[in-house]
Scaffold this motif. Structure first.
Motif, short mmCIF file in Angstrom:
data_model
loop_
_atom_site.label_atom_id
_atom_site.label_comp_id
_atom_site.label_asym_id
_atom_site.label_seq_id
_atom_site.Cartn_x
_atom_site.Cartn_y
_atom_site.Cartn_z
N SER A 53 90.09 23.43 79.81
CA SER A 53 89.24 22.65 80.72
C SER A 53 89.96 21.41 81.22
N THR A 54 90.68 20.74 80.31
CA THR A 54 91.41 19.53 80.69
C THR A 54 92.57 19.87 81.61
N GLU B 83 91.12 20.17 85.03
CA GLU B 83 90.84 18.82 85.56
C GLU B 83 92.15 18.15 85.99
N ILE C 118 86.24 21.25 90.57
CA ILE C 118 85.26 20.27 90.10
C ILE C 118 84.78 19.51 91.33
N ARG D 22 80.43 21.01 84.62
CA ARG D 22 80.93 20.77 83.26
C ARG D 22 79.96 21.30 82.21
#
Length: 219
Positions: free
Chosen positions: A67-68, A71, A84, A95
């Motif tokens: 997930s990071t 991002e 996002i 999220r």
């Protein structure tokens, strides 16, 4: 400097990151982890002793967790597909669905797979049935959520769909989505028709023999 992604083509969380790369056609070098690539494993171990993949290295900086990584890509390597949303309320929904996918579908799927990887004397059929019940509860919740929706959150393909793609792909292998959950089944089919996910499925095909429960021929 070209980004490097450490992972394995059959890994669900590696898929999650790969989908983001493929959605925006971002250039990167894939560092496959396995016995045939010991130098990649050695470098990976130095970068991230926890040993969980995928791992991104961007300009020498390691970025952990799928997930990071997604991002990070949007922040530093933005493309036309915004995974996002810029709107904070829409981003919060994305999220939330990402965490639901990881915690209640991906996690339970991996518990069943993990049990199958144990020696026969250490397997726990009662635990497996309990986990499958949790997985079906998550399916049923998702079926209601997906009513009238094309993608999981915020009205567009997003981080949440990067999560649900591999989660539902493998979860249906360990506990088939019931036929009456038409919204989830249709959503899974849409995900598997997405160009980025088709690519992940095809790249993982040579490793299907590794799936401990037996990979079905339907996907």
């Amino acid at each position: 400097m070209v980004m490097e992604l450490y992972g394995h083509p059959f890994s669900s969380y590696t898929w999650k990151a790969l989908i983001a790369f493929y959605e925006n056609d971002l250039p990167f070098t894939f560092r496959a982890l396995g016995p045939d690539e010991p130098e990649n494993g050695a470098a990976f171990g130095r970068l991230w002793p926890i040993g969980k993949f995928p791992l991104l290295v961007d300009d020498g900086q390691p970025v952990m967790e799928a997930s990071t990584i997604i991002e990070h890509l949007q922040l530093y390597h933005p493309g036309p597909v915004r995974l996002i949303p810029d709107d904070p309320k829409a981003a919060l929904e994305v999220r939330m669905l990402d965490r639901i996918s990881d915690n209640y579908i991906m996690f339970n799927m991996q518990c069943v797979v993990g049990d199958a990887l144990r020696p026969p004397e250490r397997r726990d059929p009662i635990e497996v049935e309990q986990v499958k019940t949790k997985l079906e509860t998550a399916y049923r919740w998702l079926d209601g959520w997906m009513a009238g929706r094309e993608w999981a959150a915020a009205g567009a393909f997003s981080l949440a769909d990067c999560a649900f793609g591999p989660a539902l792909f493998y979860a249906d292998w360990v506990h088939r989505i019931p036929d009456e959950l038409a919204n989830v089944k249709a959503y899974r089919a849409r995900l598997l028709a997405r160009r980025s996910i088709v690519r992940c499925v095809d790249e993982a095909r040579p490793y299907r023999a590794f799936f401990p429960l037996g990979a079905p021929d339907r996907d």
